[in-house]
Scaffold this active site. Structure first.
Site, PDB file in Angstrom:
ATOM      1  N   CYS A   3      -5.824  -2.693   1.588  1.00  0.00           N
ATOM      2  CA  CYS A   3      -5.491  -2.819   2.896  1.00  0.00           C
ATOM      3  C   CYS A   3      -6.954  -3.086   3.942  1.00  0.00           C
ATOM      4  CB  CYS A   3      -5.089  -1.545   3.555  1.00  0.00           C
ATOM      5  SG  CYS A   3      -4.240  -1.906   5.233  1.00  0.00           S
TER       6      CYS A   3
ATOM      7  N   GLU B  43       1.000  -1.271   0.061  1.00  0.00           N
ATOM      8  CA  GLU B  43      -0.166   0.016   0.195  1.00  0.00           C
ATOM      9  C   GLU B  43       0.995   1.158   0.078  1.00  0.00           C
ATOM     10  OE1 GLU B  43      -2.382   0.331   3.497  1.00  0.00           O
ATOM     11  OE2 GLU B  43      -3.886   1.664   2.619  1.00  0.00           O
TER      12      GLU B  43
ATOM     13  N   LYS C 265      -9.639   2.673  -2.598  1.00  0.00           N
ATOM     14  CA  LYS C 265      -9.982   2.051  -1.266  1.00  0.00           C
ATOM     15  C   LYS C 265     -11.343   2.155  -1.050  1.00  0.00           C
ATOM     16  CE  LYS C 265      -7.516   1.728   3.352  1.00  0.00           C
ATOM     17  NZ  LYS C 265      -6.452   2.066   4.054  1.00  0.00           N
TER      18      LYS C 265
END
Lengths: 388, 388
Positions: free
Chosen positions: A232, A121, A195
């Site tokens: 993530c 990330e 994300k």
């Protein structure tokens, strides 16, 4: 700062060290399935890795041969690395140093004919977002299509005939995003994904920097399979994994920057459970090292400090049948090369039948109800009228 | 018939046997979190268990103390057992023998003050449903409210002040169901739940016997917390686990009858991942032993045989923070007693914030689209117009 309490660099190495061979085989089968077949890597790859102290591991996850389809063999590379320079150095110098290190690792991957590679990330920068400070970190965000990282990677992607999955900190006009760019093996920008689920933890409220993603659950069609990215914290949300599967993903990358003690016992199960539930491959990638910042910030346990980490690495690949590779180490730069046959996805779908049995219509309706403010929980009490 | 290839009765015992103490602590932390604190069990309990060769394990999963709430301590019992008599014996004799054995185990649990106990899938009968034969197995289904099993358990539940979660093969007028009955600690029938997801595997197409459940995702409010049941194959479906969570469950039981090699590497991750994703406790319960039938049937690998099993037991409890207990053995009758503090559910919810970040409205909409026949996959191709 939490130090690793006992020096276990790698869980599997520890098991191999102590458990006798016959029992070890069974322990690994129960824990990991049977997918730790070693993949022979070229001499050149091994030498280049050794030269820069890069941990190099290779595994193979085969599928059965089929009558109507040829094998669809793909080599996946997962890169985990520490930052290079102090976080107080001039930023461009920091980024160039990371760019150089990772470019070298990508080159090494190319000598082993890796087809798709993914970094951790926000790979071009220290994960300064953990500090909750906007200055200077917002200044280091870059454009997804034209920024220095995509510019670099488009060239490498073309040179090495490799799809490169690149998680960055994105600036788009006046907005910031936690984004992944997918570059094709012809050196073209294919697209990006933002994300979907943003942590709001004691020590890390990333909403300070960017909102929840607005790109849906895209699947990128590449020469080496249909791929997607669950960034993530999205690994904690099974429905996020599910939508990438419903959109046709065969490999889902999960680039992370995770350090907390709370996360490590979950690390081996979340991406792997997703591989099983959705009959695709997952690639969990995490940072290593400890990043030291000159400004203080809060950690999970409420203490104030200057350090993010140690980040525990342990990157691994999980297969649709639940088998997984051992992980890279918990504390060193590494390249994990996994050769998979994408045919395994459909083979496992045909075996387990999760798609056929998942009753999406039922859940579309019940989740819709649950999302409303007037949602009435389905609770059954002793002697109540709802009893069946 | 697949025999265990190496005699590992229990994975954790094997780790404990070989790995030195300091490293073992770290291996367990990485693999299991920190929740293998032993629970001291009464002398009487241990003696009674020893007398019938019952494996007895006790663990404790604590929570932090709170200012506004008292601890909500609950002792959960998970019972795994083999059948008692040959599957060719007169059926009532078979069922009585199982009833007697399990009644004794429930009594033993009561001496350790267990509050809620759960047995394995279809516990009063051999899992003859694996044979795909309706005769005689359909004859052994029973009424959820008035059948011999519920009649027995209502009495035991009252005698021992214990909630008893009882998975049975249900007959309701002319329909059959794979059902779990919840009996209150006052000896009352609270309600039932029917298996939501039905396997349609090579070796096991349970749709031959019963349809998909029509009871939604009920949560049963008991004196010892809000509980729900995800029956066997439903463990593969994260959205099934999720709806029990959205309806308020604090403990979700997963009673199973699983034997295949394909399942064992998934066993430790599915119920545990559900505990994490939904911030509740999960209790995975599986049969042990090998059941031999006089009629031939197919196994997963396509071979024809007479045996179901070996079923691999390994029942365990997972906590909302991802910690888990070691499992019971893979091949013997066992009682796993886990003392938990239900306050941990909200503590973990407040820590991770998965509910707040799960974006149900987005998924209600996207899953609804995915459930339609005209669903258009969100696929991004190089140089296509959907590119962002």
């Amino acid at each position: 700062m939490t130090e690793f309490r006992v020096e276990i660099n790698n869980l599997e190495d520890c098991l191999e060290k102590y458990i006798p061979k016959e029992e070890l085989k069974e322990v690994k089968r129960i824990l990991y399935g049977r997918s730790d077949d070693r993949l022979e890597l070229p001499e050149e790859t091994r030498k280049l890795a050794e030269k820069i102290n890069l941990e190099l591991k290779g595994y193979s996850i085969p599928a059965a041969s089929e009558e109507l389809r040829k094998p669809r063999i793909v080599r996946i590379g997962a890169i985990q690395n520490a930052i290079v320079l102090p976080t107080t150095d001039p930023f461009e110098k920091q980024r160039n140093a990371i760019h150089n290190k990772v470019s070298e690792i990508i080159k090494i991957a190319s000598t082993a004919n890796v087809n798709i590679v993914c970094m951790q990330e926000c790979w071009p920068i220290p994960f300064g977002l953990c500090t909750m400070k906007k200055d200077p970190w917002c200044k280091f965000a870059e454009d997804a299509k034209t920024g220095p990282t995509t510019t670099l990677l488009k060239k490498l992607a073309k040179d090495y005939n490799m799809v490169i999955v690149s998680p960055i900190f994105e600036k788009d006009n006046d907005s910031y995003w936690n984004t992944v760019v997918v570059n094709s093996n012809r050196g073209n920008y294919i697209g990006k994904h933002r994300k979907n689920h943003i942590p709001r933890l004691d020590d890390c409220n990333e909403l300070v920097y960017y909102p929840e993603g607005n790109t849906g659950h895209p699947v990128f069609e590449t020469d080496f399979g249909r791929i997607a990215i669950n960034i993530c914290y999205g690994r904690h949300h099974p429905q996020n994994w599910m939508m990438f599967g419903l959109n046709g993903a065969e490999i889902v990358f999960n680039p992370c920057a995770v350090d907390s003690e709370a996360s490590e016992p979950l690390w081996g199960i979340e991406a792997r459970n997703a591989a099983v539930a959705n009959s695709y491959f997952t690639v969990a990638v995490n940072r290593v090292g400890t990043e030291v910042y000159d400004h203080e910030f809060k950690s999970t346990d409420g203490t104030i400090h200057h350090n993010f980490g140690p980040l525990f690495g342990s990157s691994y690949v999980a297969a649709p049948n639940g088998h997984r590779t051992p992980g890279l180490s918990r504390n060193t730069d590494g390249l994990l090369i996994t050769e998979v046959d994408l045919n395994l996805c459909r083979q496992v779908k045909d075996f387990w039948g999760f798609r056929m049995t998942q009753r999406l219509d039922v859940y579309a309706e019940s989740i819709a109800r649950a999302s409303k403010a007037d949602f009435k929980l389905q609770i059954i009490r002793e002697n109540c009228q709802d009893q069946v």
